[in-house]
Design a protein around this motif. Structure first.
Motif, PDB file in Angstrom:
ATOM      1  N   THR A   9      -7.267  16.723   5.659  1.00  0.00           N
ATOM      2  CA  THR A   9      -8.462  16.966   6.470  1.00  0.00           C
ATOM      3  C   THR A   9      -9.721  16.510   5.766  1.00  0.00           C
ATOM      4  O   THR A   9     -10.569  15.850   6.356  1.00  0.00           O
ATOM      5  N   TYR A  12      -9.339  12.443   5.328  1.00  0.00           N
ATOM      6  CA  TYR A  12      -9.149  11.586   6.501  1.00  0.00           C
ATOM      7  C   TYR A  12      -9.600  12.197   7.817  1.00  0.00           C
ATOM      8  O   TYR A  12      -9.616  11.514   8.836  1.00  0.00           O
ATOM      9  N   ASP A  14     -12.446  13.117   9.135  1.00  0.00           N
ATOM     10  CA  ASP A  14     -13.575  12.471   9.802  1.00  0.00           C
ATOM     11  C   ASP A  14     -13.184  11.104  10.332  1.00  0.00           C
ATOM     12  O   ASP A  14     -13.528  10.733  11.447  1.00  0.00           O
ATOM     13  N   ARG A  15     -12.445  10.367   9.561  1.00  0.00           N
ATOM     14  CA  ARG A  15     -12.079   9.003   9.948  1.00  0.00           C
ATOM     15  C   ARG A  15     -11.141   8.990  11.153  1.00  0.00           C
ATOM     16  O   ARG A  15     -11.375   8.303  12.135  1.00  0.00           O
ATOM     17  N   TYR A  16     -10.058   9.745  11.092  1.00  0.00           N
ATOM     18  CA  TYR A  16      -9.049   9.683  12.141  1.00  0.00           C
ATOM     19  C   TYR A  16      -9.331  10.615  13.311  1.00  0.00           C
ATOM     20  O   TYR A  16      -9.341  10.187  14.456  1.00  0.00           O
ATOM     21  N   GLY A  18     -12.121  12.240  13.993  1.00  0.00           N
ATOM     22  CA  GLY A  18     -13.423  11.916  14.553  1.00  0.00           C
ATOM     23  C   GLY A  18     -13.366  10.690  15.444  1.00  0.00           C
ATOM     24  O   GLY A  18     -13.939  10.672  16.535  1.00  0.00           O
ATOM     25  N   SER A  19     -12.659   9.664  14.995  1.00  0.00           N
ATOM     26  CA  SER A  19     -12.522   8.441  15.797  1.00  0.00           C
ATOM     27  C   SER A  19     -11.777   8.707  17.092  1.00  0.00           C
ATOM     28  O   SER A  19     -12.143   8.182  18.145  1.00  0.00           O
ATOM     29  N   ASP A  22     -14.126  10.461  19.417  1.00  0.00           N
ATOM     30  CA  ASP A  22     -15.111   9.483  19.907  1.00  0.00           C
ATOM     31  C   ASP A  22     -14.535   8.657  21.058  1.00  0.00           C
ATOM     32  O   ASP A  22     -15.198   8.432  22.071  1.00  0.00           O
ATOM     33  N   HIS A  49     -15.084  18.459  11.930  1.00  0.00           N
ATOM     34  CA  HIS A  49     -15.098  17.019  12.191  1.00  0.00           C
ATOM     35  C   HIS A  49     -15.239  16.707  13.673  1.00  0.00           C
ATOM     36  O   HIS A  49     -15.670  15.621  14.045  1.00  0.00           O
ATOM     37  N   ARG A  53     -19.293  15.778  17.299  1.00  0.00           N
ATOM     38  CA  ARG A  53     -19.135  14.661  18.222  1.00  0.00           C
ATOM     39  C   ARG A  53     -19.190  15.098  19.684  1.00  0.00           C
ATOM     40  O   ARG A  53     -19.230  14.274  20.583  1.00  0.00           O
TER      41      ARG A  53
END
Length: 72
Positions: A9, A12, A14-16, A18-19, A22, A49, A53
């Motif tokens: 967590t 990764y 934010d990267r996964y 979060g994407s 989004d 995370h 968004r």
């Protein structure tokens, strides 16, 4: 995962996650509210995370957890 963990967590999330959020907000959230249910939210490591968004979107975020500390 705990919010302060140096685990998946923290590294990764934010990267996964979060994407992914989004993409959902951009494609679904335009015409429909985004509804997310996080099972076993614990200390909010994942929530931290995702929630930022969803601020400017009509969305619903439900968390569940069995930890008794939330109810005392």
């Amino acid at each position: 995962m705990y919010k302060s963990d140096i685990g998946f967590t923290a590294l990764y999330g934010d990267r996964y996650l979060g994407s992914l959020v989004d993409i959902v907000v951009e494609n679904v959230g335009i015409t429909n509210p985004v509804r997310i249910c996080e099972v076993g939210a614990g200390t909010g490591g994942i929530s931290s995370h995702i929630l930022p968004r969803l601020i400017n979107n009509k969305s619903e975020y439900i968390i569940t957890d069995v930890t008794s500390g939330f109810f005392e």
